[in-house]
Write an enzyme that holds these catalytic residues in place. Structure first.
Site, mmCIF file in Angstrom:
data_model
loop_
_atom_site.group_PDB
_atom_site.id
_atom_site.type_symbol
_atom_site.label_atom_id
_atom_site.label_comp_id
_atom_site.label_asym_id
_atom_site.label_seq_id
_atom_site.Cartn_x
_atom_site.Cartn_y
_atom_site.Cartn_z
ATOM 1 N N SER A 142 5.234 7.953 -17.421
ATOM 2 C CA SER A 142 6.281 7.476 -16.518
ATOM 3 C C SER A 142 5.842 6.118 -15.998
ATOM 4 C CB SER A 142 6.429 8.461 -15.351
ATOM 5 O OG SER A 142 7.165 7.898 -14.284
ATOM 6 N N TYR A 155 3.242 14.286 -8.874
ATOM 7 C CA TYR A 155 3.778 13.682 -10.091
ATOM 8 C C TYR A 155 2.999 12.418 -10.458
ATOM 9 C CZ TYR A 155 7.491 12.098 -13.309
ATOM 10 O OH TYR A 155 8.209 11.695 -14.404
#
Length: 260
Positions: A142, A155
């Site tokens: 990401s 995350y």
């Protein structure tokens, strides 16, 4: 470069980004195992993609945090198709909370799916890739593999961890013909991101429209979401690229949200 007759495993492949990657691979002639927690959904996706061709797909039940299920799933693919050429470790979830309110169980759950899942699936496919003398492992990172945002401690930690794991695999696998790279998408409007919009609005005390315009797209060059097709093209590149010239790398696909 092409994926004709290459055997690929895509975790979390029944929907979202994983499904679009699988579709791109099958369209290029690959044989793709749709590995997913939801077997019925995986089978439906496999049937849909096989009907389109020219490649084909099969469904595999897989909880990426369960070592036996991972090993059994990879063994089933090898038994059916003879090996594994490409792994896309895509399965993931998102949970958002301020750090001081982050439940430890949620922290462990998120890290397990992202990091344990990447570790276990890589460990399972590497012997087959080493035996063949070639292979490509692709982690779904990401922009948060390189940046940070509020509410996303677990995350961000997990996605940073994937960068390190990928580099180790690239170092260990290089002499055996195995490459490892990380795709770093920006915000892709999947159900995972749709779910975040009201959650972040609540925790940040702003409107849902502001979450989209300021938090998600404010850092882009054109206020556009990244698409699943954008990500799938990079997944194809990392899978099809033929040499170690492209290994241990990460590539942002984010409309400029991150430029590191």
């Amino acid at each position: 470069m092409n994926l004709n007759d290459k055997v690929c495993i895509v975790t979390g492949g029944a929907s979202g980004i994983g499904k679009r990657i699988a579709e791109r691979y099958v369209a290029d002639g690959a044989w793709v195992a749709i590995a997913d927690l939801k077997l019925e959904a995986a089978q439906a996706t496999a049937d849909e993609l096989t009907a389109k061709g020219p490649g084909k797909a099969m469904a595999v039940a897989m909880n990426v945090t369960d070592e036996k299920m991972v090993n059994d799933g990879v063994a089933a693919v090898v038994a059916a198709w003879g090996g594994v050429d490409v792994l896309v470790s895509n399965a993931g979830i998102q949970i958002v909370h301020p750090l001081q309110d982050f439940p430890f169980e949620d922290w462990k759950k998120l890290l397990s799916i992202h990091l344990d899942g990447a570790f276990l699936t890589s460990k399972a496919v590497l012997p087959h890739m080493y035996k063949a003398g070639s292979g490509s492992i692709i982690f779904m990172g990401s922009v948060h593999s390189k940046e940070a945002s509020e509410l996303k401690s677990a995350y961000v930690t997990a996605k940073h961890g994937l960068m390190g794991l990928s580099k180790v695999i690239a170092k260990e696998g290089g002499k055996k013909g195995v490459r490892s790279n990380v795709i770093c998408p920006g915000f892709v409007k999947t159900p995972l991101v749709e779910k975040q919009i009201p959650e972040q609005a609540r925790d940040l005390g702003i409107s849902e429209e502001e979450v989209v315009s300021k938090v998600m797209l404010g850092g882009t060059v054109d206020t556009e979401f990244t698409t699943v097709a954008d990500v799938a093209e990079i997944a194809w590149l990392f899978a099809a690229f033929p040499t170690n010239a492209l290994t241990g790398q990460s590539l942002n696909v984010s409309h400029g949200w991150s430029m590191t």
